[in-house]
Design a protein around this motif. Structure first.
Motif, PDB file in Angstrom:
ATOM      1  N   GLU A 144      13.508 -19.094 -18.694  1.00  0.00           N
ATOM      2  CA  GLU A 144      14.057 -18.385 -17.534  1.00  0.00           C
ATOM      3  C   GLU A 144      13.814 -19.098 -16.207  1.00  0.00           C
ATOM      4  OE1 GLU A 144      12.031 -14.724 -18.107  1.00  0.00           O
ATOM      5  OE2 GLU A 144      13.259 -14.141 -19.840  1.00  0.00           O
ATOM      6  N   ASP A 145      12.851 -20.006 -16.178  1.00  0.00           N
ATOM      7  CA  ASP A 145      12.467 -20.643 -14.916  1.00  0.00           C
ATOM      8  C   ASP A 145      12.305 -22.144 -15.125  1.00  0.00           C
ATOM      9  OD1 ASP A 145      11.423 -21.466 -12.521  1.00  0.00           O
ATOM     10  OD2 ASP A 145       9.592 -20.270 -12.637  1.00  0.00           O
ATOM     11  N   THR A 146      13.272 -22.915 -14.658  1.00  0.00           N
ATOM     12  CA  THR A 146      13.218 -24.366 -14.850  1.00  0.00           C
ATOM     13  C   THR A 146      12.090 -25.026 -14.074  1.00  0.00           C
ATOM     14  OG1 THR A 146      14.846 -24.673 -13.071  1.00  0.00           O
ATOM     15  CG2 THR A 146      15.692 -24.531 -15.337  1.00  0.00           C
ATOM     16  N   SER A 147      11.492 -24.270 -13.133  1.00  0.00           N
ATOM     17  CA  SER A 147      10.365 -24.813 -12.383  1.00  0.00           C
ATOM     18  C   SER A 147       9.025 -24.320 -12.930  1.00  0.00           C
ATOM     19  CB  SER A 147      10.483 -24.437 -10.901  1.00  0.00           C
ATOM     20  OG  SER A 147      10.405 -23.026 -10.731  1.00  0.00           O
ATOM     21  N   ALA A 148       9.044 -23.662 -14.102  1.00  0.00           N
ATOM     22  CA  ALA A 148       7.821 -23.142 -14.704  1.00  0.00           C
ATOM     23  C   ALA A 148       6.861 -24.284 -15.019  1.00  0.00           C
ATOM     24  CB  ALA A 148       8.148 -22.374 -15.978  1.00  0.00           C
ATOM     25  N   PRO A 149       5.565 -24.005 -15.008  1.00  0.00           N
ATOM     26  CA  PRO A 149       4.583 -25.057 -15.303  1.00  0.00           C
ATOM     27  C   PRO A 149       4.793 -25.667 -16.686  1.00  0.00           C
ATOM     28  CG  PRO A 149       3.508 -23.115 -14.392  1.00  0.00           C
ATOM     29  CD  PRO A 149       4.927 -22.721 -14.678  1.00  0.00           C
ATOM     30  N   THR A 150       4.589 -26.951 -16.787  1.00  0.00           N
ATOM     31  CA  THR A 150       4.654 -27.656 -18.058  1.00  0.00           C
ATOM     32  C   THR A 150       3.357 -28.435 -18.252  1.00  0.00           C
ATOM     33  OG1 THR A 150       5.738 -29.560 -17.019  1.00  0.00           O
ATOM     34  CG2 THR A 150       7.171 -27.877 -17.988  1.00  0.00           C
ATOM     35  N   GLY A 151       3.165 -28.982 -19.428  1.00  0.00           N
ATOM     36  CA  GLY A 151       1.969 -29.768 -19.691  1.00  0.00           C
ATOM     37  C   GLY A 151       1.183 -29.213 -20.861  1.00  0.00           C
ATOM     38  N   THR A 152      -0.132 -29.372 -20.804  1.00  0.00           N
ATOM     39  CA  THR A 152      -1.016 -28.992 -21.902  1.00  0.00           C
ATOM     40  C   THR A 152      -1.881 -27.799 -21.505  1.00  0.00           C
ATOM     41  OG1 THR A 152      -1.081 -31.285 -22.673  1.00  0.00           O
ATOM     42  CG2 THR A 152      -2.805 -29.810 -23.479  1.00  0.00           C
ATOM     43  N   PHE A 153      -2.027 -26.864 -22.438  1.00  0.00           N
ATOM     44  CA  PHE A 153      -2.773 -25.631 -22.183  1.00  0.00           C
ATOM     45  C   PHE A 153      -3.633 -25.304 -23.402  1.00  0.00           C
ATOM     46  CE2 PHE A 153       1.330 -25.632 -20.081  1.00  0.00           C
ATOM     47  CZ  PHE A 153       0.973 -25.442 -18.756  1.00  0.00           C
ATOM     48  N   HIS A 154      -4.661 -24.499 -23.183  1.00  0.00           N
ATOM     49  CA  HIS A 154      -5.528 -24.052 -24.269  1.00  0.00           C
ATOM     50  C   HIS A 154      -5.448 -22.544 -24.418  1.00  0.00           C
ATOM     51  CE1 HIS A 154      -8.421 -27.745 -23.719  1.00  0.00           C
ATOM     52  NE2 HIS A 154      -7.281 -28.061 -24.315  1.00  0.00           N
ATOM     53  N   PHE A 155      -5.455 -22.087 -25.680  1.00  0.00           N
ATOM     54  CA  PHE A 155      -5.551 -20.650 -25.921  1.00  0.00           C
ATOM     55  C   PHE A 155      -6.419 -20.392 -27.147  1.00  0.00           C
ATOM     56  CE2 PHE A 155      -4.702 -16.566 -27.714  1.00  0.00           C
ATOM     57  CZ  PHE A 155      -4.656 -15.740 -26.605  1.00  0.00           C
ATOM     58  N   SER A 156      -7.417 -19.555 -26.958  1.00  0.00           N
ATOM     59  CA  SER A 156      -8.204 -18.966 -28.048  1.00  0.00           C
ATOM     60  C   SER A 156      -8.653 -17.622 -27.513  1.00  0.00           C
ATOM     61  CB  SER A 156      -9.410 -19.841 -28.406  1.00  0.00           C
ATOM     62  OG  SER A 156     -10.302 -19.927 -27.299  1.00  0.00           O
ATOM     63  N   ASN A 157      -9.280 -16.825 -28.326  1.00  0.00           N
ATOM     64  CA  ASN A 157      -9.857 -15.603 -27.785  1.00  0.00           C
ATOM     65  C   ASN A 157     -11.113 -15.933 -26.985  1.00  0.00           C
ATOM     66  OD1 ASN A 157      -8.429 -14.116 -30.500  1.00  0.00           O
ATOM     67  ND2 ASN A 157      -8.261 -13.086 -28.523  1.00  0.00           N
ATOM     68  N   ALA A 158     -11.526 -15.014 -26.129  1.00  0.00           N
ATOM     69  CA  ALA A 158     -12.659 -15.250 -25.235  1.00  0.00           C
ATOM     70  C   ALA A 158     -13.977 -15.099 -25.979  1.00  0.00           C
ATOM     71  CB  ALA A 158     -12.595 -14.277 -24.061  1.00  0.00           C
ATOM     72  N   GLY A 159     -15.017 -15.704 -25.411  1.00  0.00           N
ATOM     73  CA  GLY A 159     -16.337 -15.662 -26.007  1.00  0.00           C
ATOM     74  C   GLY A 159     -16.597 -16.903 -26.835  1.00  0.00           C
ATOM     75  N   GLU A 160     -17.738 -16.929 -27.487  1.00  0.00           N
ATOM     76  CA  GLU A 160     -18.056 -18.042 -28.372  1.00  0.00           C
ATOM     77  C   GLU A 160     -18.974 -17.579 -29.481  1.00  0.00           C
ATOM     78  OE1 GLU A 160     -21.260 -20.974 -27.098  1.00  0.00           O
ATOM     79  OE2 GLU A 160     -20.514 -20.295 -25.146  1.00  0.00           O
ATOM     80  N   THR A 161     -18.976 -18.341 -30.576  1.00  0.00           N
ATOM     81  CA  THR A 161     -19.806 -18.006 -31.731  1.00  0.00           C
ATOM     82  C   THR A 161     -19.935 -19.231 -32.610  1.00  0.00           C
ATOM     83  OG1 THR A 161     -20.111 -16.365 -33.489  1.00  0.00           O
ATOM     84  CG2 THR A 161     -17.883 -17.183 -33.160  1.00  0.00           C
ATOM     85  N   THR A 162     -20.616 -19.075 -33.727  1.00  0.00           N
ATOM     86  CA  THR A 162     -20.651 -20.093 -34.773  1.00  0.00           C
ATOM     87  C   THR A 162     -19.953 -19.520 -35.992  1.00  0.00           C
ATOM     88  OG1 THR A 162     -22.725 -19.321 -35.747  1.00  0.00           O
ATOM     89  CG2 THR A 162     -22.892 -20.902 -33.921  1.00  0.00           C
ATOM     90  N   TRP A 163     -19.664 -20.376 -36.959  1.00  0.00           N
ATOM     91  CA  TRP A 163     -19.036 -19.861 -38.179  1.00  0.00           C
ATOM     92  C   TRP A 163     -19.945 -18.833 -38.857  1.00  0.00           C
ATOM     93  CZ3 TRP A 163     -14.130 -20.276 -38.741  1.00  0.00           C
ATOM     94  CH2 TRP A 163     -13.429 -21.412 -38.326  1.00  0.00           C
ATOM     95  N   ALA A 164     -21.246 -19.099 -38.855  1.00  0.00           N
ATOM     96  CA  ALA A 164     -22.174 -18.158 -39.495  1.00  0.00           C
ATOM     97  C   ALA A 164     -22.199 -16.815 -38.771  1.00  0.00           C
ATOM     98  CB  ALA A 164     -23.580 -18.753 -39.552  1.00  0.00           C
ATOM     99  N   ASP A 165     -22.280 -16.851 -37.451  1.00  0.00           N
ATOM    100  CA  ASP A 165     -22.292 -15.593 -36.698  1.00  0.00           C
ATOM    101  C   ASP A 165     -20.936 -14.894 -36.753  1.00  0.00           C
ATOM    102  OD1 ASP A 165     -24.939 -15.820 -36.044  1.00  0.00           O
ATOM    103  OD2 ASP A 165     -24.593 -16.729 -34.080  1.00  0.00           O
ATOM    104  N   PHE A 166     -19.877 -15.660 -36.858  1.00  0.00           N
ATOM    105  CA  PHE A 166     -18.553 -15.083 -37.057  1.00  0.00           C
ATOM    106  C   PHE A 166     -18.544 -14.303 -38.370  1.00  0.00           C
ATOM    107  CE2 PHE A 166     -13.733 -16.302 -37.457  1.00  0.00           C
ATOM    108  CZ  PHE A 166     -13.372 -14.982 -37.244  1.00  0.00           C
TER     109      PHE A 166
END
Length: 303
Positions: free
Chosen positions: A203-225
């Motif tokens: 919808e917007d040809t002037s929209a931001p482009t490039g590289t982005f990150h997405f994950s859920n917030a917070g942090e953990t380890t596989w074991a604590d997960f």
């Protein structure tokens, strides 16, 4: 009617993108490897040129991380050469491309969350091939958004949550790696973010482009997960197991994994106003779908 071509229809992300509610004038055309051979660049170009697409979301990937070490050709074909072909075709058609990538492009040796402009340094064939795809898309001339994610889970397909529940049904104790850090990503939440980005690019040809990150917030380890999975599973009457924390060295794999997979959300928040929710809340929704809503006893209800 605006049509968006989506690859990877049968994957976790593809499934959630198809479950999402799109604007009434948007149709998502979801295809998988039976519909398009991603090792055939001519077929990719022809598919993009065949219709007046509004955008392409390339959610397909060769995700067999360990098998990539022994079969790098297929990993590079699907994860690097195919995105290059999509990028070239999208540039020629004048349409945006959304390319899904991974935390595996990083070495995992940083303290704190990875920023989008941190230097990549993949330590596996899979990571190198995904970085190759990123670089090809960025150099293609197409308006694009490369979205890196990590530890994707859902109620569908094969993933850590489902594996833990399945294995726990037959094993009272599970040994899980505790020296790899990251943040789980709900495929549904990732789909919502990609939907926002894709529609904005259309919808917007002037929209931001490039590289982005997405994950859920917070942090953990596989074991604590794993421990949190079983904590929430228990409240729903699901499978439960004790978790024994081990080191990566005690669980060797053909491909190295990043020790730190945390992804900074600064870029995606600034560009698109996307603020991920906490991973534990996202996990709760997944377990609601897999097991059923949790039962809250009287003490918890009034606490």
């Amino acid at each position: 009617m605006r049509e968006i071509l989506l690859t990877g229809a049968r994957g976790q992300l593809g499934t959630e993108l198809q479950r999402a509610t799109w604007p009434s004038d948007v149709t998502l055309v979801a295809i998988d490897r039976n519909d398009l051979d991603l090792t055939d660049t001519a077929a990719i170009a022809a598919r993009v040129a065949a219709r007046d697409w509004a955008a392409i979301i390339n959610g397909a990937a060769y995700t067999a991380v360990d098998q990539s070490e022994s079969d790098p050709a297929i990993a590079w074909a699907v994860n690097a050469t195919a995105p290059a072909a999509f990028g070239k075709a999208c540039a020629e058609a004048g349409i945006p491309l959304v390319q899904v990538s991974t935390d595996y492009v990083f070495a995992g040796d940083k303290q704190g969350a990875w920023e989008v402009d941190d230097a990549p340094g993949p330590v596996s064939v899979y990571g190198a091939s995904k970085l190759g795809g990123e670089m090809a898309v960025c150099a293609s001339g197409a308006r694009h958004a490369v979205v890196r994610t990590a530890w994707v889970v859902s109620a569908h397909g094969s993933n850590f949550v489902k594996t833990m529940l399945r294995v726990a049904a037959a094993n009272p104790t599970l040994r899980v790696v505790a020296d790899q850090r990251g943040a789980p990503t709900s495929a549904a939440d990732l789909a919502s973010a990609l939907q926002t980005i894709t529609l904005r690019l259309i919808e917007d040809t002037s929209a931001p482009t490039g590289t982005f990150h997405f994950s859920n917030a917070g942090e953990t380890t596989w074991a604590d997960f794993a421990k949190e999975i079983f904590r929430q599973s228990a409240r729903r009457g699901g499978a439960v197991a004790e978790v024994e924390s081990i080191t990566t060295a005690e669980y060797p794999t053909p491909a190295r994994r990043p020790a730190n997979s945390l992804l900074s959300h600064r870029a995606i928040e600034t560009a698109f106003g996307i603020t991920p929710r906490d991973w534990k809340a996202a996990l709760a929704d997944i377990l609601d779908e897999l097991i059923g809503a949790q039962t809250i006893n009287a003490t918890e209800r009034h606490s």
